[in-house]
Enzyme design. Sequence first.
Site, PDB file in Angstrom:
ATOM      1  N   HIS A 109      -0.101  -2.795   5.948  1.00 15.88           N
ATOM      2  CA  HIS A 109       0.097  -2.089   4.686  1.00 15.88           C
ATOM      3  C   HIS A 109      -1.204  -1.451   4.213  1.00 15.88           C
ATOM      4  O   HIS A 109      -1.212  -0.324   3.695  1.00 15.88           O
ATOM      5  CB  HIS A 109       0.634  -3.069   3.639  1.00 15.88           C
ATOM      6  N   GLU A 112      -1.726   1.749   5.997  1.00 19.16           N
ATOM      7  CA  GLU A 112      -0.892   2.826   5.461  1.00 19.16           C
ATOM      8  C   GLU A 112      -1.599   3.528   4.302  1.00 19.16           C
ATOM      9  O   GLU A 112      -1.574   4.764   4.198  1.00 19.16           O
ATOM     10  CB  GLU A 112       0.444   2.243   4.997  1.00 19.16           C
ATOM     11  N   HIS A 113      -2.264   2.751   3.431  1.00 21.70           N
ATOM     12  CA  HIS A 113      -2.995   3.341   2.310  1.00 21.70           C
ATOM     13  C   HIS A 113      -4.216   4.129   2.786  1.00 21.70           C
ATOM     14  O   HIS A 113      -4.495   5.222   2.284  1.00 21.70           O
ATOM     15  CB  HIS A 113      -3.452   2.239   1.351  1.00 21.70           C
ATOM     16  N   GLU A 183      -9.549   1.059  -2.561  1.00 23.55           N
ATOM     17  CA  GLU A 183      -8.140   0.818  -2.252  1.00 23.55           C
ATOM     18  C   GLU A 183      -7.763  -0.648  -2.434  1.00 23.55           C
ATOM     19  O   GLU A 183      -6.591  -0.961  -2.661  1.00 23.55           O
ATOM     20  CB  GLU A 183      -7.839   1.265  -0.814  1.00 23.55           C
ATOM     21  N   GLU A 190      -0.863  -2.903  -7.190  1.00 20.21           N
ATOM     22  CA  GLU A 190       0.487  -2.803  -6.631  1.00 20.21           C
ATOM     23  C   GLU A 190       1.120  -4.187  -6.498  1.00 20.21           C
ATOM     24  O   GLU A 190       2.308  -4.370  -6.761  1.00 20.21           O
ATOM     25  CB  GLU A 190       0.441  -2.106  -5.266  1.00 20.21           C
TER      26      GLU A 190
END
Length: 562
Positions: A109, A112-113, A183, A190
């Site tokens: 994940h 992906e960012h 990030e 998130e």
Amino acid sequence: MAAFASAARSRRRVLLPYLQRLLHSSPGAAAASPLNPSTSRFLRHASPVPRTPDHSPHLRLPDARISTLPSGLRVVTQAYPTATRMASVGVWVDAGSRFELPGTNGTAHFLEHMAFKGTRRRPNAQVLEVEIENMGARLNAYTSREQTTFFADVQARHVPAALDVLSDILQHPRFPEKAIQRERGVILREMEEVQGMMEEVIFDHLHAAAFQGHPLGDTILGPENNIRSISKKDLEQYISTHYTCPRMVISAAGNVSHDEVVDQVKDLFTEFSTNPTTADQLAEANPAIFTGSEVRVESEETLAHVAIAFKGSSWTNPSSIPLMVIQSILGCWNRNGGIGDSSGSSLARGINNDDLAEAMMAFNTNYRDTGIFGIYTIAPPDALHDLSNLIMAEFRRLASQVSETEVARARNQLKSALLLHIDGSTAVAENNGRQMLTYGRVMPFLELFARIDAVDCSTIMETAKEYIIDKDVALAAVGPISSLPSLSWFRSETCNSGLRDRSFWADLLQESMPNNAMIVLDVSNLKLTALGIPPDLGNPQRGSVGWKFSAPTQRKETASVI
């Protein structure tokens, strides 16, 4: 003019009796007769019995074309929807959170960012964003437990530019340290948002209970400690290990030319590893084992959130289609939806009539070597016991008392849902990319619908016996759940009435036994025997000759195995 009107009235007088006979010639016409004033007026124009229509004239879509490059990279395109000037193109990778190394959960994940934070030719995120916005395009990505996807929606003339962007961010990411640190904060925020989404929380707990000790039971985002420690080296290692040509598919849909897309992919996607190791081989090396266990989290909420699940099937298992139909039979329901007693789902009708819950949803998730399916519900705490009784009774009913009418209705609902899913080029590209990873081909809708139509009530009952009756249960519950029955109760409710009666007497006798005793139910000769055992052996266990019911304890369980 008067003569014309008179001729029209004459034709109407001739046609109306014929049309009335035609409308009432279907099954149930007598019940729908105008002579019966209690019959709904809507049934005068259609049969109340669901039928299986012929969809073939509407499903002859353009064929999906597939090419495999010498590197092992696969390209699939489909010129559908046909009347469009838009296109969707993306990279589907057979890699997700289940393939992460121990201690690195969250890397897929995080990657992906970071893919959008700059490349050698596009040094930062702003340059990439400006390029995408100037095309009027949309660039996005998502990560699941087994797959990662990067895709773009563009005007058809910008497909080459979209492929160039996708190849660049995956082959030449920079991973600048400042962007990694920034990030981390984005992902932690998130995570806070996800923790406020109770459905996401429940299904994370359910996977933790169903696949204990396996990466498939981990969350996709990963724990906070990992998010704070994932490094550039972890990201680069994940790409080099899992982003390999045999595990990648380029999928395009809409106004696209297959030959042109293949030529562009040949020129652009040239630097990925050709390691022949497949996701199937990795899954075989570390198979996911379904464990009957539970996760309970007591909290001061108004409503309880509960998920009850069984082991499901893999993508390629023949039972996957019948389980999809079972999911449709169980259905979904929400008190705010306005559908109650008229629902096609008997479970939804029972919940509505007895006022047992606020919402209910059947789910069925497939993975490469296993699956998970069941019921998720939101209910007031004082209704949990009656709701559990109703749900488990409905599960058992599927193995013995399913009618062809409800199966036909479920098949039609499932086919409608599948067709509604491919409502644009993005959905078509996603469907084709996912099927290439899971099936190794794109299954035409004509074939898929034929497989669905082949499921009848006997197939449903056989599948329910295989996956529900006398099978382990995984449970996840959050909220005021003190009145929710024990996991051993749910396990016993998967059995036939005889075994459930015996477990009732075992539980009843257990109440009079000392805390260091255990009741062993011998199913073979129906004997109850009291055995003295050390008090530290307190977890319920299923043995070869029956169920062992441990003395009740007052403890909040986070993960206990039955």
